[in-house]
Scaffold this motif. Structure first.
Motif, short mmCIF file in Angstrom:
data_model
loop_
_atom_site.label_atom_id
_atom_site.label_comp_id
_atom_site.label_asym_id
_atom_site.label_seq_id
_atom_site.Cartn_x
_atom_site.Cartn_y
_atom_site.Cartn_z
N GLN A 224 -21.12 8.04 -12.75
CA GLN A 224 -22.07 6.98 -13.11
C GLN A 224 -23.00 6.63 -11.94
N ARG A 225 -22.76 7.28 -10.80
CA ARG A 225 -23.58 7.12 -9.59
C ARG A 225 -23.66 5.66 -9.12
N THR A 226 -22.51 4.98 -9.12
CA THR A 226 -22.47 3.62 -8.58
C THR A 226 -22.31 3.62 -7.07
N GLY A 227 -21.87 4.75 -6.50
CA GLY A 227 -21.61 4.83 -5.05
C GLY A 227 -20.22 4.37 -4.66
N GLU A 228 -19.47 3.75 -5.58
CA GLU A 228 -18.17 3.16 -5.23
C GLU A 228 -17.01 4.11 -5.52
N PHE A 229 -17.10 5.32 -5.02
CA PHE A 229 -16.02 6.29 -5.10
C PHE A 229 -15.54 6.57 -3.68
N THR A 230 -14.33 7.09 -3.57
CA THR A 230 -13.74 7.26 -2.24
C THR A 230 -12.99 8.59 -2.13
N VAL A 231 -12.69 8.95 -0.91
CA VAL A 231 -11.78 10.05 -0.57
C VAL A 231 -10.54 9.40 0.03
N ASN A 232 -9.37 9.73 -0.52
CA ASN A 232 -8.13 9.06 -0.13
C ASN A 232 -7.09 10.04 0.43
N ILE A 233 -6.57 9.73 1.61
CA ILE A 233 -5.48 10.52 2.19
C ILE A 233 -4.42 9.54 2.70
N ALA A 234 -3.17 9.73 2.25
CA ALA A 234 -2.06 8.87 2.69
C ALA A 234 -0.89 9.72 3.15
N LEU A 235 -0.11 9.17 4.06
CA LEU A 235 1.16 9.78 4.45
C LEU A 235 2.28 8.89 3.93
N ILE A 236 3.20 9.49 3.19
CA ILE A 236 4.33 8.77 2.61
C ILE A 236 5.60 9.15 3.35
N GLU A 237 6.40 8.15 3.71
CA GLU A 237 7.71 8.40 4.32
C GLU A 237 8.76 7.58 3.59
N PHE A 238 9.74 8.26 3.00
CA PHE A 238 10.82 7.59 2.28
C PHE A 238 10.27 6.57 1.27
N GLY A 239 9.22 6.97 0.56
CA GLY A 239 8.66 6.14 -0.49
C GLY A 239 7.62 5.14 -0.05
N GLU A 240 7.44 4.97 1.26
CA GLU A 240 6.52 3.96 1.79
C GLU A 240 5.23 4.62 2.31
N PRO A 241 4.06 4.04 1.98
CA PRO A 241 2.81 4.56 2.55
C PRO A 241 2.66 4.04 3.98
N VAL A 242 2.75 4.93 4.96
CA VAL A 242 2.78 4.50 6.37
C VAL A 242 1.47 4.78 7.10
N LEU A 243 0.60 5.56 6.48
CA LEU A 243 -0.71 5.86 7.08
C LEU A 243 -1.69 6.11 5.95
#
Length: 252
Positions: free
Chosen positions: A97-116
């Motif tokens: 829709q070209r709103t500009g509000e999209f992102t690139v997401n990278i997370a590190l998960i450890e034992f179920g928790e997002p730590v980075l």
């Protein structure tokens, strides 16, 4: 694990993916439908490849689960104590829709928790990142880096809602909060807006997948916020079912 040593490399990978995503965004791209009828573009595929190759180059021993590579059997995934969780383009509807509000997401998960977590917004030229014990940060469109922190809410709570997914259940939850200001934002930017103190609460009483939320969740935790299921328990990752339960993200 020293998360601070990983963050610069992960940010570089996200920036490289963002550059490619923005190139597609500024072109006459085509939208296709996947088997589940969700939209996909060349940006999703190119970003996935850049991130997958980049993460493998910095952490050969940490597996990667990406929205565009999610066909990994539970029999393999259930043994993962630490893994990368990636959404190459979060907010594909915002992208198309070209709103500009999209992102690139990278997370590190450890034992179920997002730590980075790292979240970049290519069209807005913004980037957010945070890690457990390291705090959270924003790089604005001028390139300046700021440390960010959740705000102390005022009498009128600032409530975030999805532009594309404001259903009756979420509307009822918001109305029950009393006096409030409604703020709308796309993709994982909702977590980031709370993390930087521009909003107070984001209830999500509709479907999301683990890769939609993990990076923003990590940043919000690092900024002093919380993301809990409706029973008050923390939202966790690495489940057999990759859909999240309903949750509430909030600042103080």
């Amino acid at each position: 694990m020293h998360y601070s040593s990983l963050l610069p490399d992960v940010l570089k990978i996200a920036d490289a993916a963002s550059e490619k995503v923005l190139h597609v965004y500024q072109s006459d791209f085509k939208v296709r439908l996947k088997a589940d009828q969700s939209p996909i573009t060349a940006a999703d595929e190119a970003s996935h490849e850049i991130i997958l190759n980049g993460l493998k180059s910095i952490s050969q021993d940490i597996p990667v689960l990406s929205e565009e590579g999610a066909d990994i059997a539970w029999g393999e995934r259930k043994g993962w104590q630490r893994f990368w969780l990636v959404d190459p383009v979060d907010g594909t509807k915002d992208f198309t829709q070209r709103t500009g509000e999209f992102t690139v997401n990278i997370a590190l998960i450890e034992f179920g928790e997002p730590v980075l977590g790292v979240v970049t917004a290519p069209a807005l030229k913004e980037a957010y990142w945070g890690a457990k014990g390291e705090g959270a940060f924003k790089r604005d469109r001028t390139g300046k880096i700021h440390r960010i922190r959740v705000a102390t809410p005022k009498e009128e709570v600032r409530v975030l809602a999805s532009k594309n997914h404001l259903n009756p259940e979420t509307r009822a939850f918001i109305d029950a909060l009393g006096p409030h200001e409604m703020i709308q934002a796309g993709s994982s930017l909702k977590f980031c807006r709370i993390a930087e103190g521009h909003a107070d609460i984001y209830p999500r009483l509709g479907p999301t997948s683990e890769w939609d939320t993990a990076a923003g969740h990590a940043i919000l935790l690092a900024a002093g916020g919380t993301v809990n299921k409706l029973n008050g328990e923390p939202l966790t990752y690495g489940k057999e079912d990759l859909l999240n339960p309903h949750f509430v993200a909030s600042g103080r």
